[in-house]
Scaffold this motif. Sequence first.
Motif, PDB file in Angstrom:
ATOM      1  N   GLY A  59     -22.978  16.353   6.299  1.00 44.23           N
ATOM      2  CA  GLY A  59     -22.487  16.589   4.957  1.00 44.23           C
ATOM      3  C   GLY A  59     -21.836  15.370   4.329  1.00 44.23           C
ATOM      4  O   GLY A  59     -21.877  14.257   4.844  1.00 44.23           O
ATOM      5  N   ILE A  60     -21.229  15.623   3.197  1.00 40.65           N
ATOM      6  CA  ILE A  60     -20.516  14.597   2.446  1.00 40.65           C
ATOM      7  C   ILE A  60     -19.043  14.717   2.796  1.00 40.65           C
ATOM      8  O   ILE A  60     -18.470  15.791   2.727  1.00 40.65           O
ATOM      9  N   ARG A  61     -18.432  13.585   3.169  1.00 43.95           N
ATOM     10  CA  ARG A  61     -17.001  13.583   3.458  1.00 43.95           C
ATOM     11  C   ARG A  61     -16.308  12.685   2.439  1.00 43.95           C
ATOM     12  O   ARG A  61     -16.847  11.652   2.053  1.00 43.95           O
ATOM     13  N   VAL A  62     -15.119  13.090   2.035  1.00 43.69           N
ATOM     14  CA  VAL A  62     -14.396  12.335   1.015  1.00 43.69           C
ATOM     15  C   VAL A  62     -12.910  12.286   1.365  1.00 43.69           C
ATOM     16  O   VAL A  62     -12.364  13.239   1.920  1.00 43.69           O
ATOM     17  N   GLY A  63     -12.303  11.139   1.057  1.00 46.09           N
ATOM     18  CA  GLY A  63     -10.879  10.964   1.273  1.00 46.09           C
ATOM     19  C   GLY A  63     -10.231  10.445  -0.002  1.00 46.09           C
ATOM     20  O   GLY A  63     -10.893   9.852  -0.852  1.00 46.09           O
ATOM     21  N   PHE A  64      -8.941  10.674  -0.130  1.00 46.54           N
ATOM     22  CA  PHE A  64      -8.200  10.283  -1.330  1.00 46.54           C
ATOM     23  C   PHE A  64      -6.936   9.571  -0.894  1.00 46.54           C
ATOM     24  O   PHE A  64      -6.276  10.007   0.051  1.00 46.54           O
ATOM     25  N   THR A  65      -6.594   8.511  -1.598  1.00 46.92           N
ATOM     26  CA  THR A  65      -5.358   7.817  -1.281  1.00 46.92           C
ATOM     27  C   THR A  65      -4.786   7.157  -2.526  1.00 46.92           C
ATOM     28  O   THR A  65      -5.527   6.719  -3.403  1.00 46.92           O
ATOM     29  N   CYS A  66      -3.478   7.140  -2.584  1.00 47.77           N
ATOM     30  CA  CYS A  66      -2.742   6.464  -3.656  1.00 47.77           C
ATOM     31  C   CYS A  66      -1.524   5.824  -3.016  1.00 47.77           C
ATOM     32  O   CYS A  66      -0.732   6.505  -2.371  1.00 47.77           O
ATOM     33  N   SER A  67      -1.374   4.535  -3.202  1.00 46.61           N
ATOM     34  CA  SER A  67      -0.232   3.840  -2.616  1.00 46.61           C
ATOM     35  C   SER A  67       1.001   4.046  -3.490  1.00 46.61           C
ATOM     36  O   SER A  67       0.925   4.603  -4.592  1.00 46.61           O
ATOM     37  N   LYS A  68       2.118   3.527  -3.030  1.00 46.20           N
ATOM     38  CA  LYS A  68       3.349   3.645  -3.805  1.00 46.20           C
ATOM     39  C   LYS A  68       3.295   2.818  -5.083  1.00 46.20           C
ATOM     40  O   LYS A  68       4.129   2.992  -5.965  1.00 46.20           O
ATOM     41  N   LYS A  69       2.308   1.927  -5.181  1.00 47.68           N
ATOM     42  CA  LYS A  69       2.130   1.157  -6.414  1.00 47.68           C
ATOM     43  C   LYS A  69       1.756   2.066  -7.579  1.00 47.68           C
ATOM     44  O   LYS A  69       1.971   1.726  -8.733  1.00 47.68           O
ATOM     45  N   ILE A 128      -9.608   5.662  -4.273  1.00 48.90           N
ATOM     46  CA  ILE A 128      -8.279   5.071  -4.253  1.00 48.90           C
ATOM     47  C   ILE A 128      -7.764   4.983  -5.680  1.00 48.90           C
ATOM     48  O   ILE A 128      -8.398   4.367  -6.546  1.00 48.90           O
ATOM     49  N   GLY A 129      -6.624   5.605  -5.919  1.00 52.30           N
ATOM     50  CA  GLY A 129      -6.038   5.625  -7.253  1.00 52.30           C
ATOM     51  C   GLY A 129      -5.416   4.292  -7.640  1.00 52.30           C
ATOM     52  O   GLY A 129      -4.968   3.534  -6.788  1.00 52.30           O
ATOM     53  N   LYS A 130      -5.430   4.017  -8.937  1.00 50.81           N
ATOM     54  CA  LYS A 130      -4.819   2.804  -9.479  1.00 50.81           C
ATOM     55  C   LYS A 130      -3.569   3.179 -10.274  1.00 50.81           C
ATOM     56  O   LYS A 130      -3.502   4.266 -10.847  1.00 50.81           O
ATOM     57  N   PRO A 131      -2.614   2.249 -10.330  1.00 51.58           N
ATOM     58  CA  PRO A 131      -1.403   2.535 -11.120  1.00 51.58           C
ATOM     59  C   PRO A 131      -1.754   2.839 -12.573  1.00 51.58           C
ATOM     60  O   PRO A 131      -2.607   2.179 -13.151  1.00 51.58           O
ATOM     61  N   VAL A 132      -1.146   3.814 -13.136  1.00 48.35           N
ATOM     62  CA  VAL A 132      -1.250   4.246 -14.532  1.00 48.35           C
ATOM     63  C   VAL A 132      -2.647   4.761 -14.884  1.00 48.35           C
ATOM     64  O   VAL A 132      -2.797   5.873 -15.378  1.00 48.35           O
ATOM     65  N   ASN A 154       5.941   7.117  -8.299  1.00 48.68           N
ATOM     66  CA  ASN A 154       6.704   7.998  -7.414  1.00 48.68           C
ATOM     67  C   ASN A 154       5.814   9.135  -6.909  1.00 48.68           C
ATOM     68  O   ASN A 154       4.627   9.185  -7.216  1.00 48.68           O
ATOM     69  N   ALA A 155       6.367  10.030  -6.132  1.00 49.74           N
ATOM     70  CA  ALA A 155       5.578  11.096  -5.511  1.00 49.74           C
ATOM     71  C   ALA A 155       4.874  11.964  -6.552  1.00 49.74           C
ATOM     72  O   ALA A 155       3.735  12.386  -6.358  1.00 49.74           O
ATOM     73  N   VAL A 156       5.536  12.226  -7.659  1.00 47.54           N
ATOM     74  CA  VAL A 156       4.938  13.051  -8.713  1.00 47.54           C
ATOM     75  C   VAL A 156       3.696  12.362  -9.275  1.00 47.54           C
ATOM     76  O   VAL A 156       2.644  12.972  -9.439  1.00 47.54           O
ATOM     77  N   ALA A 157       3.792  11.074  -9.551  1.00 47.17           N
ATOM     78  CA  ALA A 157       2.663  10.323 -10.102  1.00 47.17           C
ATOM     79  C   ALA A 157       1.522  10.224  -9.093  1.00 47.17           C
ATOM     80  O   ALA A 157       0.344  10.364  -9.454  1.00 47.17           O
ATOM     81  N   ARG A 158       1.850   9.984  -7.830  1.00 50.11           N
ATOM     82  CA  ARG A 158       0.806   9.890  -6.792  1.00 50.11           C
ATOM     83  C   ARG A 158       0.090  11.215  -6.621  1.00 50.11           C
ATOM     84  O   ARG A 158      -1.144  11.267  -6.526  1.00 50.11           O
ATOM     85  N   ASN A 159       0.846  12.311  -6.598  1.00 44.95           N
ATOM     86  CA  ASN A 159       0.220  13.622  -6.439  1.00 44.95           C
ATOM     87  C   ASN A 159      -0.663  13.972  -7.632  1.00 44.95           C
ATOM     88  O   ASN A 159      -1.736  14.535  -7.474  1.00 44.95           O
ATOM     89  N   ARG A 160      -0.219  13.625  -8.828  1.00 39.54           N
ATOM     90  CA  ARG A 160      -1.043  13.889 -10.010  1.00 39.54           C
ATOM     91  C   ARG A 160      -2.336  13.087  -9.946  1.00 39.54           C
ATOM     92  O   ARG A 160      -3.416  13.597 -10.226  1.00 39.54           O
ATOM     93  N   ALA A 161      -2.242  11.823  -9.575  1.00 43.15           N
ATOM     94  CA  ALA A 161      -3.434  10.981  -9.465  1.00 43.15           C
ATOM     95  C   ALA A 161      -4.387  11.546  -8.413  1.00 43.15           C
ATOM     96  O   ALA A 161      -5.604  11.621  -8.643  1.00 43.15           O
TER      97      ALA A 161
END
Length: 132
Positions: free
Chosen positions: A59-69, A104-108, A72-79
């Motif tokens: 199957g297809i596997r996917v991962g998600f990550t957002c650094s502290k850049k 991988i999420g980017k700032p803003v 804060n936790a609220v912004a990372r979770n939303r991203a």
Amino acid sequence: MDGSAKPGDRPPAVSVCAVVPLTVLSKRSDFLKAARARRQPTPSMLVQARRRAPGEADGIRVGFTCSKKVGNAVARNRAKRRLREIARAVLPELGRDGWDYVLIGKPVDTATRPFDLLKDDLRKALAKLHSR
């Protein structure tokens, strides 16, 4: 509805939503393998993709990550929520069986970019990754 069907006869809406199940990456080693593979930057995220060895997983596997850049936790979770949602929308149609993807999420940008543009970014990144 015609007269023969009762309201409870229809299948629940949940059963028709998932066409291709996505498996979420959780092991650090899988993220590291993807980090050594192909990369495609977009305005709103970085997409890493790798073809797995035969017999490694299905199957297809996917991962998600957002650094502290990203914030804060609220912004990372939303991203990450936004990344999960575009993965659910796009990967079943354009992702390939036997591949791992890491978004991988980017700032803003990940949290503020319009949702349609986020999906377009992922579509373009997948097209470039698979055209090599």
